[in-house]
Design a protein around this motif. Structure first.
Motif, PDB file in Angstrom:
ATOM      1  N   GLY A  90       0.818  -1.222   0.000  1.00 26.22           N
ATOM      2  CA  GLY A  90       0.000   0.000   0.000  1.00 26.22           C
ATOM      3  C   GLY A  90       0.844   1.260   0.000  1.00 26.22           C
ATOM      4  N   GLY A  93       5.261   1.026   1.601  1.00 26.46           N
ATOM      5  CA  GLY A  93       6.291   0.098   1.124  1.00 26.46           C
ATOM      6  C   GLY A  93       7.704   0.568   1.382  1.00 26.46           C
ATOM      7  N   TRP A  94       7.919   1.875   1.243  1.00 25.63           N
ATOM      8  CA  TRP A  94       9.263   2.391   1.535  1.00 25.63           C
ATOM      9  C   TRP A  94       9.595   2.158   2.997  1.00 25.63           C
ATOM     10  CZ3 TRP A  94      13.353   4.478  -1.007  1.00 25.63           C
ATOM     11  CH2 TRP A  94      13.191   4.642  -2.387  1.00 25.63           C
ATOM     12  N   SER A  95       8.644   2.500   3.846  1.00 23.03           N
ATOM     13  CA  SER A  95       8.897   2.450   5.282  1.00 23.03           C
ATOM     14  C   SER A  95       9.081   1.023   5.781  1.00 23.03           C
ATOM     15  CB  SER A  95       7.735   3.113   6.025  1.00 23.03           C
ATOM     16  OG  SER A  95       7.420   4.342   5.422  1.00 23.03           O
ATOM     17  N   SER A 121      12.441  -5.482  -8.527  1.00 22.67           N
ATOM     18  CA  SER A 121      13.501  -4.619  -7.971  1.00 22.67           C
ATOM     19  C   SER A 121      12.964  -3.230  -7.659  1.00 22.67           C
ATOM     20  CB  SER A 121      14.716  -4.557  -8.895  1.00 22.67           C
ATOM     21  OG  SER A 121      14.369  -3.927 -10.098  1.00 22.67           O
ATOM     22  N   THR A 143      13.511  -9.354 -13.024  1.00 15.70           N
ATOM     23  CA  THR A 143      12.590  -8.224 -12.944  1.00 15.70           C
ATOM     24  C   THR A 143      12.263  -7.663 -14.328  1.00 15.70           C
ATOM     25  OG1 THR A 143      12.216  -6.093 -11.870  1.00 15.70           O
ATOM     26  CG2 THR A 143      14.461  -6.507 -12.596  1.00 15.70           C
ATOM     27  N   LYS A 144      11.022  -7.221 -14.431  1.00 14.16           N
ATOM     28  CA  LYS A 144      10.565  -6.624 -15.693  1.00 14.16           C
ATOM     29  C   LYS A 144      11.273  -5.268 -15.883  1.00 14.16           C
ATOM     30  CE  LYS A 144       6.079  -5.567 -15.750  1.00 14.16           C
ATOM     31  NZ  LYS A 144       5.612  -4.230 -16.072  1.00 14.16           N
ATOM     32  N   ASP A 145      11.331  -4.475 -14.819  1.00 10.09           N
ATOM     33  CA  ASP A 145      11.922  -3.134 -14.885  1.00 10.09           C
ATOM     34  C   ASP A 145      12.812  -2.876 -13.678  1.00 10.09           C
ATOM     35  OD1 ASP A 145      10.672  -1.868 -17.250  1.00 10.09           O
ATOM     36  OD2 ASP A 145       8.806  -2.199 -16.141  1.00 10.09           O
ATOM     37  N   SER A 152       8.033   2.317  -7.050  1.00 11.79           N
ATOM     38  CA  SER A 152       8.744   2.877  -5.896  1.00 11.79           C
ATOM     39  C   SER A 152       9.341   4.253  -6.198  1.00 11.79           C
ATOM     40  CB  SER A 152       9.835   1.909  -5.442  1.00 11.79           C
ATOM     41  OG  SER A 152       9.249   0.703  -5.017  1.00 11.79           O
ATOM     42  N   THR A 158       8.672   9.335   2.549  1.00  8.64           N
ATOM     43  CA  THR A 158       8.727   9.709   3.953  1.00  8.64           C
ATOM     44  C   THR A 158       8.401   8.496   4.820  1.00  8.64           C
ATOM     45  OG1 THR A 158       7.906  11.361   5.517  1.00  8.64           O
ATOM     46  CG2 THR A 158       6.305  10.448   4.077  1.00  8.64           C
ATOM     47  N   SER A 160       6.258   6.536   6.751  1.00  7.02           N
ATOM     48  CA  SER A 160       4.792   6.478   6.943  1.00  7.02           C
ATOM     49  C   SER A 160       4.389   5.001   6.984  1.00  7.02           C
ATOM     50  CB  SER A 160       4.080   7.193   5.785  1.00  7.02           C
ATOM     51  OG  SER A 160       4.409   6.572   4.545  1.00  7.02           O
ATOM     52  N   ILE A 282       7.866 -12.017 -15.751  1.00  9.06           N
ATOM     53  CA  ILE A 282       7.226 -13.271 -15.341  1.00  9.06           C
ATOM     54  C   ILE A 282       5.750 -13.132 -15.702  1.00  9.06           C
ATOM     55  CG2 ILE A 282       6.650 -14.761 -13.360  1.00  9.06           C
ATOM     56  CD1 ILE A 282       9.690 -14.677 -13.884  1.00  9.06           C
TER      57      ILE A 282
END
Ligand SMILES: Cc1cc2nc3c(=O)[nH]c(=O)nc-3n(C[C@H](O)[C@H](O)[C@H](O)COP(=O)(O)OP(=O)(O)OC[C@H]3O[C@@H](n4cnc5c(N)ncnc54)[C@H](O)[C@@H]3O)c2cc1C
Length: 383
Positions: A90, A93-95, A121, A143-145, A152, A158, A160, A282
């Motif tokens: 959601g 993801g970074w956090s 990635s 990985t596709k990209d 990302s 930040t 969160s 994939i």
């Protein structure tokens, strides 16, 4: 040596005076900062944004991979492959990337395999691949990209960890335990990145409520859980301590991620340490079956939906408008209708979230509305 001479010799003359003042004060003790050492006079100077529509240099729409029950971190056996899922973060993801990466690594450790395939990635895949490598696994990313062409790269950047992480009505105590574990692991890991090429830093964050009834949660994403004691809490500022024309202003310190260099830094480190990366899409579980590795860690974000028929997984789109960078501005601010974050690569304005929308076409009107909302706020600011 007399008491006063001792303080002078130690360079603490001012402190001695302060101490005398403290002991002679009839109305009880005072903190030094309040009287004798009051450096913070008046409101803190906060530089203004240069806001105009012609300063918008980029607009993006990213799709947050959302699951009402929360990110999927579990093991699944398909044919002779062990799949470890780690997707669906959601708006957090970074956090949570390092924390759920660690949970996925624990599941990998339950197998006896040493060669691991990792799909994806983005920030989650890169963190998970790094952790596996640190534990001695030979990891190949399929990985596709690669960044910058991943979701990302389209995030605010930040801390969160509970923003759109699940639908609270669908959350279970088991999930909340996992979330807390992931949250603590990520937080600690990120403190180790401070000072490293400026990929993570701490900055000031303001919540500005022009009218009390017009409240906003700051990320426009609803932080649905809170872990007290982990990061500094919000503090209310009195009117004399801030320059905004607003009824209620809150401030805290928060972690900010320098998105482009962060992803490059970690991906380059992974490759320098002998990790491998192959560009490969994939399309089905048959493609996974054809991979040489027996254990496959799935960090494909929204890309996991068609491959694993995950009916729960859906996009929540989020637009950002990037304005010309302003190096002198170094804070995040949210008000009703818009927020901004300052990064090295630009000033990012945002505040949208459309559930179920796969549309990645930026809406210019929305970007301009954010410029208007924030211009209005800056116009009324003191200084
Ligand atoms: C506007 C916005 C603001 C946000 N702000 C924040 C924030 O401030 N803080 C925060 O913590 N989070 C934030 N998020 C959320 C965060 O960006 C996401 O949760 C996170 O990027 C998900 O990372 P991921 O690695 O799982 O997915 P992705 O970044 O999408 O990576 C998925 C990877 O899998 C690959 N892949 C996909 N399908 C396939 C396939 N079929 N075959 C092979 N490879 C495939 C992709 O190429 C990519 O490499 C924000 C998101 C948005 C949109």
């Amino acid at each position: 040596m007399k008491r006063r001479d001792f303080f002078m010799a130690a360079g603490l003359g001012g402190l001695a005076v302060g101490t005398q003042g403290l002991s002679s004060c009839a109305s009880g003790p005072k903190l030094y900062g309040e009287s004798n050492f009051n450096i913070n006079k008046g409101y803190q100077f906060i530089p203004k944004l240069k806001l105009s529509k012609d300063r918008i240099i980029k607009e993006t729409v990213g799709l947050r991979p959302f699951r009402p029950s929360g990110p999927r971190i579990e093991k699944e056996i398909i044919g002779n492959k062990t799949i470890i899922h780690n997707y669906g973060h959601g708006g957090s993801g970074w956090s949570l990337s390092w924390g759920t990466g660690n949970l996925a690594r624990n599941l990998v450790k339950e197998t006896s395999e040493k060669k691991i395939a990792l799909l994806g990635s983005g920030t989650v895949g890169i963190a998970t691949a790094t952790l596996l490598q640190e534990s001695g696994y030979e990891v190949t990313i399929y990985t596709k990209d690669v960044p910058p062409n991943v979701t990302s790269n389209l995030a605010t950047g930040t801390w969160s960890p509970a923003s759109r992480v699940c639908d609270k009505t669908k959350s279970t105590p088991e999930f909340e335990k996992k979330w807390e574990n992931a949250c603590r692991f990520s937080f600690n890991r990120m403190q180790m990145m401070l000072g490293l090429d400026d990929i993570v830093h701490w900055g000031d964050e303001y919540l500005v409520h022009r009218e009390i009834s017009n409240r906003t949660d700051g990320n426009g994403g609803g932080e649905i859980f809170h872990l007290p004691g982990l990061a500094p809490e919000w503090k209310e500022l009195s009117k004399k301590d801030h320059p905004f024309n607003a009824e209620l202003v809150r401030k805290r310190s928060n972690m900010l991620f320098n998105i482009p260099s962060y992803l490059n830094f970690h991906l380059n480190n992974f490759l320098l340490r002998g990790g491998k990366l192959k560009i490969q899409e994939i399309k089905s579980v048959e493609d996974i079956d054809a991979l040489p590795e027996k254990v496959v860690v799935n960090c494909m974000g929204l890309g996991a939906k068609p491959v694993f028929n995950d009916e729960e997984l859906m996009p929540i789109s989020g637009q950002l408008a990037c304005l010309v960078p302003q190096t002198e501005v170094n804070y995040k601010l949210a008000t009703k209708g818009a927020y901004f974050i300052t990064r090295k690569d630009g000033i990012y304005l945002g505040g949208s979230g459309i559930e179920g929308s796969w549309d990645t076409t930026p809406n210019r009107e929305l970007s301009e509305k954010w410029v208007d909302v924030l211009s209005d706020l800056m116009k009324d600011m003191k200084g």
